[in-house]
Design a protein around this motif. Sequence first.
Motif, PDB file in Angstrom:
ATOM      1  N   GLU A  59       0.848  -1.200  -0.159  1.00  0.00           N
ATOM      2  CA  GLU A  59       0.124  -0.231  -0.553  1.00  0.00           C
ATOM      3  C   GLU A  59       1.231   1.482  -0.066  1.00  0.00           C
ATOM      4  O   GLU A  59       2.040   1.058   0.718  1.00  0.00           O
ATOM      5  N   ILE A  78      -4.345  15.707   5.206  1.00  0.00           N
ATOM      6  CA  ILE A  78      -5.270  14.936   4.024  1.00  0.00           C
ATOM      7  C   ILE A  78      -6.643  15.688   4.358  1.00  0.00           C
ATOM      8  O   ILE A  78      -7.476  15.895   3.011  1.00  0.00           O
ATOM      9  N   ILE A  87      -6.453  18.041  -2.360  1.00  0.00           N
ATOM     10  CA  ILE A  87      -5.703  16.791  -2.536  1.00  0.00           C
ATOM     11  C   ILE A  87      -5.637  16.141  -3.802  1.00  0.00           C
ATOM     12  O   ILE A  87      -5.358  14.545  -4.272  1.00  0.00           O
ATOM     13  N   VAL A 115      -7.668   6.806  -2.479  1.00  0.00           N
ATOM     14  CA  VAL A 115      -8.116   7.946  -3.291  1.00  0.00           C
ATOM     15  C   VAL A 115      -9.479   8.223  -2.351  1.00  0.00           C
ATOM     16  O   VAL A 115      -9.866   7.352  -1.416  1.00  0.00           O
ATOM     17  N   GLU A 146      -7.865   2.488  -3.935  1.00  0.00           N
ATOM     18  CA  GLU A 146      -8.585   1.744  -2.233  1.00  0.00           C
ATOM     19  C   GLU A 146      -9.200   3.222  -2.303  1.00  0.00           C
ATOM     20  O   GLU A 146      -9.045   4.176  -1.828  1.00  0.00           O
ATOM     21  N   ASP A 177     -10.606   0.584   5.200  1.00  0.00           N
ATOM     22  CA  ASP A 177     -11.446   0.831   6.768  1.00  0.00           C
ATOM     23  C   ASP A 177     -13.101   0.231   6.581  1.00  0.00           C
ATOM     24  O   ASP A 177     -13.584   0.442   7.172  1.00  0.00           O
ATOM     25  N   ARG A 200      -8.979  -1.011  11.158  1.00  0.00           N
ATOM     26  CA  ARG A 200      -7.504  -1.748  12.227  1.00  0.00           C
ATOM     27  C   ARG A 200      -8.308  -2.353  13.725  1.00  0.00           C
ATOM     28  O   ARG A 200      -7.908  -2.574  14.992  1.00  0.00           O
ATOM     29  N   VAL A 235      -2.582  -5.321  11.589  1.00  0.00           N
ATOM     30  CA  VAL A 235      -1.838  -6.590  12.774  1.00  0.00           C
ATOM     31  C   VAL A 235      -1.036  -6.403  12.995  1.00  0.00           C
ATOM     32  O   VAL A 235       0.625  -6.242  12.185  1.00  0.00           O
ATOM     33  N   GLY A 254       0.168  -4.787   8.514  1.00  0.00           N
ATOM     34  CA  GLY A 254       0.274  -4.066   9.901  1.00  0.00           C
ATOM     35  C   GLY A 254       1.744  -4.281   9.916  1.00  0.00           C
ATOM     36  O   GLY A 254       2.418  -4.521   9.912  1.00  0.00           O
TER      37      GLY A 254
HETATM   38  P1  C2E Z   1      -5.245   4.226   5.729  1.00  0.00           P
HETATM   39  O1  C2E Z   1      -5.497   3.957   4.316  1.00  0.00           O
HETATM   40  O2  C2E Z   1      -6.452   3.049   6.527  1.00  0.00           O
HETATM   41  O3  C2E Z   1      -3.547   3.370   5.430  1.00  0.00           O
HETATM   42  C1  C2E Z   1      -3.455   2.626   6.835  1.00  0.00           C
HETATM   43  C2  C2E Z   1      -2.714   3.301   8.167  1.00  0.00           C
HETATM   44  O4  C2E Z   1      -2.739   2.391   8.769  1.00  0.00           O
HETATM   45  C3  C2E Z   1      -1.306   3.862   7.932  1.00  0.00           C
HETATM   46  O5  C2E Z   1      -1.374   5.122   8.244  1.00  0.00           O
HETATM   47  C4  C2E Z   1      -0.451   2.979   8.329  1.00  0.00           C
HETATM   48  O6  C2E Z   1       0.893   3.141   8.563  1.00  0.00           O
HETATM   49  C5  C2E Z   1      -1.129   2.454   9.087  1.00  0.00           C
HETATM   50  N1  C2E Z   1      -0.902   1.103   9.804  1.00  0.00           N
HETATM   51  C6  C2E Z   1      -0.352   0.075   9.287  1.00  0.00           C
HETATM   52  N2  C2E Z   1      -0.334  -0.936   9.726  1.00  0.00           N
HETATM   53  C7  C2E Z   1      -0.763  -1.034  11.068  1.00  0.00           C
HETATM   54  C8  C2E Z   1      -0.291  -1.503  12.779  1.00  0.00           C
HETATM   55  O7  C2E Z   1      -0.005  -2.398  12.384  1.00  0.00           O
HETATM   56  N3  C2E Z   1      -0.415  -0.147  13.145  1.00  0.00           N
HETATM   57  C9  C2E Z   1      -1.126   0.833  13.450  1.00  0.00           C
HETATM   58  N4  C2E Z   1      -2.037   1.370  14.775  1.00  0.00           N
HETATM   59  N5  C2E Z   1      -1.315   0.855  12.546  1.00  0.00           N
HETATM   60  C10 C2E Z   1      -0.951   0.444  11.581  1.00  0.00           C
HETATM   61  P2  C2E Z   1      -0.917   6.302   7.895  1.00  0.00           P
HETATM   62  O8  C2E Z   1       0.134   6.174   6.700  1.00  0.00           O
HETATM   63  O9  C2E Z   1      -0.847   7.411   8.811  1.00  0.00           O
HETATM   64  O10 C2E Z   1      -1.856   7.443   6.920  1.00  0.00           O
HETATM   65  C11 C2E Z   1      -3.099   7.369   7.815  1.00  0.00           C
HETATM   66  C12 C2E Z   1      -4.537   7.204   6.577  1.00  0.00           C
HETATM   67  O11 C2E Z   1      -4.273   8.602   5.687  1.00  0.00           O
HETATM   68  C13 C2E Z   1      -4.702   6.101   5.625  1.00  0.00           C
HETATM   69  O12 C2E Z   1      -5.054   5.235   5.977  1.00  0.00           O
HETATM   70  C14 C2E Z   1      -5.266   7.112   4.560  1.00  0.00           C
HETATM   71  O13 C2E Z   1      -7.072   7.061   5.056  1.00  0.00           O
HETATM   72  C15 C2E Z   1      -5.100   8.478   4.733  1.00  0.00           C
HETATM   73  N6  C2E Z   1      -3.309   8.302   3.865  1.00  0.00           N
HETATM   74  C16 C2E Z   1      -2.432   8.347   3.749  1.00  0.00           C
HETATM   75  N7  C2E Z   1      -1.605   8.006   1.776  1.00  0.00           N
HETATM   76  C17 C2E Z   1      -2.722   8.688   1.368  1.00  0.00           C
HETATM   77  C18 C2E Z   1      -2.949   9.278  -0.351  1.00  0.00           C
HETATM   78  O14 C2E Z   1      -1.869   8.734  -0.282  1.00  0.00           O
HETATM   79  N8  C2E Z   1      -3.670   9.825  -0.047  1.00  0.00           N
HETATM   80  C19 C2E Z   1      -5.474   9.794   0.903  1.00  0.00           C
HETATM   81  N9  C2E Z   1      -6.280  10.359  -0.399  1.00  0.00           N
HETATM   82  N10 C2E Z   1      -4.849   9.182   1.464  1.00  0.00           N
HETATM   83  C20 C2E Z   1      -3.769   8.870   2.278  1.00  0.00           C
END
Ligand code: C2E
Length: 289
Positions: A59, A78, A87, A115, A146, A177, A200, A235, A254
């Motif tokens: 991802e 974001i 965005i 997205v 996604e 999600d 998660r 995970v 995870g």
């Molecule tokens: P998401 O798409 O649900 O991405 C998964 C988030 O969970 C990521 O946070 C990731 O680092 C985090 N994560 C992964 N494994 C684990 C784990 O085992 N435990 C915990 N506590 N967290 C875990 P991140 O990178 O901070 O991104 C947060 C959200 O920001 C993303 O949720 C997504 O909704 C958004 N995002 C990130 N990059 C982009 C992007 O390029 N475009 C858009 N539109 N949204 C983005």
Amino acid sequence: RAKTDKKSKYRIFETQMDVEVRERRRVATDLRRAISRTELEVHYQPQVSFINGEVQGYEALVRWQHPELGHIPPDRFIAIAEETGQISEIGRWVLERACQEATTWQNDEKIAVNVSSHQLRSLRFVDMVETAIINSGIDPRRLELEITESVLVQNPEMTMEIIHNINKMGVAVALDDFGTGYSSLSYLAKYKFQKIKIDRSFVQGIGGNAECNAIIDSIVSLGRSLNTIVTAEGVEEIWQLSQLQSAGCDQGQGFLFGKPAKDVDEFNKGSDRQIQMVLNAQHWNRRET
Ligand code: C2E
Ligand code: MG
Ligand code: MG
Ligand code: MG
């Protein structure tokens, strides 16, 4: 006396508002610069098969390294970028970048890109995806987009048309999600996602919270009957993996498997032995039944 107390309380409240407003304004202004000066980066997190432990895809997650404020997490910019419309530009940049980088990977893993609902407001989005595919030369079957449930509620017809066109190009669509939004189950039948990602919060509730286990079980059986891949997000522990795998999840993502990182080769150095042992044991059980 009471009067001045009231006044000072009001002033504190006012200052906090100011700070918030100012911070949002700064983020919006600085983002403009960030996009043009390449302060943004894409990191990649592995998605691991529960059948054989292989990394099936990554991802793409955007990262912002601010020159003065340091690392700013997506959760802090974001939403602001969605309000200002920035965005669209960020999303396009991430998609282009992720597709380009994915073409350099050794094992042709899939690449999943987030997205925002704001990007799905017009059919021009489909052209943008096509352009990213052409510019990078990536096989469209490696690309997965996604989206979250909120899009389905906000703009069901447009989303339907966009997903249809995206699928026609060979690009997959995943529902991110899952379980946290407001969408009804009928959406799942209607849109035919190639993948559902269990949020998660449910994974984190495994063990201590019977409801979470029940929800995971029903998402898995839903995925089975709709012929959709089910991925578990977040995970972190080996026992969560074990539970998720017995529940019948296809794939997981995870910190247990790997945190998002700039360099994907890090993940290919063979995964943890403990993880492999759980996967092998479960694999064996499955074959016996
Ligand atoms: P998401 O798409 O649900 O991405 C998964 C988030 O969970 C990521 O946070 C990731 O680092 C985090 N994560 C992964 N494994 C684990 C784990 O085992 N435990 C915990 N506590 N967290 C875990 P991140 O990178 O901070 O991104 C947060 C959200 O920001 C993303 O949720 C997504 O909704 C958004 N995002 C990130 N990059 C982009 C992007 O390029 N475009 C858009 N539109 N949204 C983005
Ligand atoms: Mg995601
Ligand atoms: Mg998610
Ligand atoms: Mg999310």
